[in-house]
Design an enzyme around this catalytic site. Sequence first.
Site, PDB file in Angstrom:
ATOM      1  N   TYR A 182      37.273  38.891  45.375  1.00  0.00           N
ATOM      2  CA  TYR A 182      36.549  38.659  43.936  1.00  0.00           C
ATOM      3  C   TYR A 182      35.396  37.486  44.192  1.00  0.00           C
ATOM      4  O   TYR A 182      35.246  37.140  45.458  1.00  0.00           O
ATOM      5  CB  TYR A 182      37.609  38.385  42.937  1.00  0.00           C
ATOM      6  CG  TYR A 182      38.486  39.391  42.620  1.00  0.00           C
ATOM      7  CD1 TYR A 182      38.199  40.587  42.258  1.00  0.00           C
ATOM      8  CD2 TYR A 182      39.751  39.221  42.689  1.00  0.00           C
ATOM      9  CE1 TYR A 182      38.911  41.433  42.182  1.00  0.00           C
ATOM     10  CE2 TYR A 182      40.797  40.341  42.694  1.00  0.00           C
ATOM     11  CZ  TYR A 182      40.407  41.532  42.283  1.00  0.00           C
ATOM     12  OH  TYR A 182      41.180  42.286  42.122  1.00  0.00           O
ATOM     13  N   ARG A 230      43.224  30.018  45.331  1.00  0.00           N
ATOM     14  CA  ARG A 230      43.911  30.768  46.037  1.00  0.00           C
ATOM     15  C   ARG A 230      42.748  31.408  47.147  1.00  0.00           C
ATOM     16  O   ARG A 230      41.667  31.512  46.767  1.00  0.00           O
ATOM     17  CB  ARG A 230      44.163  32.118  45.088  1.00  0.00           C
ATOM     18  CG  ARG A 230      44.982  33.442  45.801  1.00  0.00           C
ATOM     19  CD  ARG A 230      46.304  32.870  45.606  1.00  0.00           C
ATOM     20  NE  ARG A 230      47.109  34.175  46.327  1.00  0.00           N
ATOM     21  CZ  ARG A 230      47.830  34.966  45.603  1.00  0.00           C
ATOM     22  NH1 ARG A 230      47.819  35.020  44.456  1.00  0.00           N
ATOM     23  NH2 ARG A 230      48.425  36.010  46.322  1.00  0.00           N
TER      24      ARG A 230
END
Length: 370
Positions: A182, A230
């Site tokens: 992402y 993350r």
Amino acid sequence: MSLLFSPISLGAVTLDNRIVVAPMCEYSAEEGRATDWHMIHLGHLALSGAGLLILEATAVEAVGRITPYDLGLYDEATEAALGRIVQAIRRYSPIKLGVQIAHAGRKASSQAPWDGGQQIPVAEGGWPSVAPSALPHGRDEEAPLALDAAGLARIRQAFVDTALRAVRLGFDLIELHGAHGYLLHQFLSPLANQRDDAYGGSLENRMRFPLQVFEAVRQAVPADVAVGMRVSASDWVEGGLDVPQVVAFAQALKERGCDFVHVSSAGVSPLQKIPLSPGYQVPFAETIKREAGMPTIAVGLITEAEHAEQILQQGQADMVALARGMLYDPRWPWHAAARLGGSVDAPRQYWRCQPRELKTLFRNASFGQR
């Protein structure tokens, strides 16, 4: 004494145990708004006995959704819908709550996985995606728009605004999504980032935007809210992001007040080749923990209580996260506690199910039997 069932602090937030329910996209929102599915799904996971429940990737703007059905937290309507879920959990569970805030970048405008997961072209109802460079994720996909200075500023502010909405809703922890291909991962990876300005080229430049986003969020939210990231420790593609680069990124995060790193891998390229095995990503967490000196969460095909305990006992990570395993067994922490001699919080409505031979499995479970 089981390490898995010992407390740990992430910044100012203390968890009762080291089991984390990892974020899991549900593709069940309506225009970004949480639905009754989220009430059911998150409600029963909140009763799992885990120390921390992190909500799925939650978009910071509508065009940052992976699919039209992604959860969002970018306006009053999405905030109100998610607030209803948080209030219900708070009423019945002491679990610490985190939210993973995210932007899909070039992986946006896609079908739900059960509908194939392919990109939805603009002509067929999709929307233009954005990315560091005008490079599509897949060979046959539409190219994203390369972000200019105004776009970078807009998205950075969107992360801040979403984080502040999360604070208003009472979340204990915020995790920025810099993994799985992402947007923030796209900036970090040389496979997706081929800019020739201050945000591309060298590792220092590729880290610049993700670090700016982290700094802006960390500065905006109160000190009693933990903030972490993350990461994908490897792209599993030659010439892609690798562990030494991610260690440098983690070290830079620590200097900026990062409270933890949640270590995963892959997602930025369909050319990835991943040798799957139980705990296959744990060595990444171990290296980042050692080199960056920051609490780490390990994840990746960890299904057995004894394996989770071994990871902690050997110092490979500080916490263990489960995703699919928790869906398969939403009471995994109960069963792990029974096997390792630990104890968990359980709602009083369930106290009577405690096996007689495990009298200390549930904390504060004291009641008479009529």
